[in-house]
Design a protein around this motif. Structure first.
Motif, PDB file in Angstrom:
ATOM      1  N   GLU A 175       0.846  -1.185   0.000  1.00 52.24           N
ATOM      2  CA  GLU A 175       0.000   0.000   0.000  1.00 52.24           C
ATOM      3  C   GLU A 175       0.884   1.238   0.000  1.00 52.24           C
ATOM      4  O   GLU A 175       1.857   1.321   0.750  1.00 52.24           O
ATOM      5  N   SER A 176       0.559   2.191  -0.853  1.00 53.46           N
ATOM      6  CA  SER A 176       1.359   3.401  -0.957  1.00 53.46           C
ATOM      7  C   SER A 176       0.463   4.599  -1.274  1.00 53.46           C
ATOM      8  O   SER A 176      -0.459   4.487  -2.081  1.00 53.46           O
ATOM      9  N   PRO A 177       0.765   5.758  -0.685  1.00 59.24           N
ATOM     10  CA  PRO A 177       0.002   6.964  -0.974  1.00 59.24           C
ATOM     11  C   PRO A 177       0.545   7.726  -2.185  1.00 59.24           C
ATOM     12  O   PRO A 177       0.032   8.778  -2.547  1.00 59.24           O
TER      13      PRO A 177
ATOM     14  N   SER B 278      12.730  10.744   3.974  1.00 62.25           N
ATOM     15  CA  SER B 278      13.182   9.518   4.640  1.00 62.25           C
ATOM     16  C   SER B 278      12.060   8.475   4.703  1.00 62.25           C
ATOM     17  O   SER B 278      12.322   7.273   4.604  1.00 62.25           O
ATOM     18  N   GLU B 279      10.809   8.927   4.835  1.00 59.53           N
ATOM     19  CA  GLU B 279       9.696   7.977   4.818  1.00 59.53           C
ATOM     20  C   GLU B 279       9.556   7.341   3.432  1.00 59.53           C
ATOM     21  O   GLU B 279       9.319   6.139   3.314  1.00 59.53           O
ATOM     22  N   ILE B 280       9.717   8.155   2.392  1.00 64.23           N
ATOM     23  CA  ILE B 280       9.644   7.631   1.026  1.00 64.23           C
ATOM     24  C   ILE B 280      10.762   6.611   0.802  1.00 64.23           C
ATOM     25  O   ILE B 280      10.523   5.513   0.292  1.00 64.23           O
ATOM     26  N   ALA B 281      11.976   6.970   1.212  1.00 65.87           N
ATOM     27  CA  ALA B 281      13.130   6.089   0.998  1.00 65.87           C
ATOM     28  C   ALA B 281      12.997   4.763   1.752  1.00 65.87           C
ATOM     29  O   ALA B 281      13.410   3.720   1.254  1.00 65.87           O
ATOM     30  N   GLY B 282      12.412   4.797   2.937  1.00 63.28           N
ATOM     31  CA  GLY B 282      12.319   3.593   3.750  1.00 63.28           C
ATOM     32  C   GLY B 282      11.002   2.844   3.629  1.00 63.28           C
ATOM     33  O   GLY B 282      10.781   1.854   4.335  1.00 63.28           O
ATOM     34  N   TRP B 283      10.111   3.306   2.749  1.00 70.76           N
ATOM     35  CA  TRP B 283       8.754   2.772   2.660  1.00 70.76           C
ATOM     36  C   TRP B 283       8.710   1.249   2.482  1.00 70.76           C
ATOM     37  O   TRP B 283       7.969   0.551   3.174  1.00 70.76           O
ATOM     38  N   ILE B 284       9.487   0.717   1.581  1.00 69.98           N
ATOM     39  CA  ILE B 284       9.439  -0.720   1.291  1.00 69.98           C
ATOM     40  C   ILE B 284       9.901  -1.545   2.493  1.00 69.98           C
ATOM     41  O   ILE B 284       9.386  -2.634   2.729  1.00 69.98           O
TER      42      ILE B 284
ATOM     43  N   ARG C 232       3.635   1.635   7.986  1.00 74.21           N
ATOM     44  CA  ARG C 232       3.128   2.386   6.830  1.00 74.21           C
ATOM     45  C   ARG C 232       1.738   2.947   7.118  1.00 74.21           C
ATOM     46  O   ARG C 232       1.443   4.087   6.793  1.00 74.21           O
ATOM     47  N   ARG C 233       0.879   2.157   7.749  1.00 80.00           N
ATOM     48  CA  ARG C 233      -0.472   2.611   8.073  1.00 80.00           C
ATOM     49  C   ARG C 233      -0.432   3.795   9.034  1.00 80.00           C
ATOM     50  O   ARG C 233      -1.181   4.755   8.892  1.00 80.00           O
ATOM     51  N   ARG C 234       0.457   3.740  10.025  1.00 83.57           N
ATOM     52  CA  ARG C 234       0.579   4.834  10.995  1.00 83.57           C
ATOM     53  C   ARG C 234       0.932   6.130  10.275  1.00 83.57           C
ATOM     54  O   ARG C 234       0.358   7.186  10.540  1.00 83.57           O
TER      55      ARG C 234
END
Length: 78
Positions: A5-7, A29-35, A42-44
């Motif tokens: 799931e990704s926004p 940093s959230e984008i880079a570490g998303w996977i 991710r939901r938080r």
């Protein structure tokens, strides 16, 4: 393989004032570490994105009224 799931809406540009992406509201940093994040992590983050984007919209309207409209157009259901 399970889909993550990704926004992301493919409008990738970090607002220098807030540090958030103008498309999805995540930090770099959230984008880079998303996977690597767990689904609850991710939901938080996703639960905070609406408020982040709304906060940014006020300052962005003064700079470029088209940015919030572009985000709405991209997110609109087809």
């Amino acid at each position: 393989m399970t889909a993550i799931e990704s926004p992301c809406i493919l409008v990738c540009s970090i607002d220098m004032k807030s540090g958030y992406c103008i498309g999805c509201g995540r930090t770099g940093s959230e984008i880079a570490g998303w996977i690597a994040m767990s689904p609850p992590e991710r939901r938080r983050i996703m639960d905070t994105l609406g408020a982040r984007l709304k906060k940014m919209e006020g300052s962005m309207k003064a700079k470029s009224p088209a940015i919030p409209k572009t985000r709405q157009r991209i997110r609109a259901p087809r």
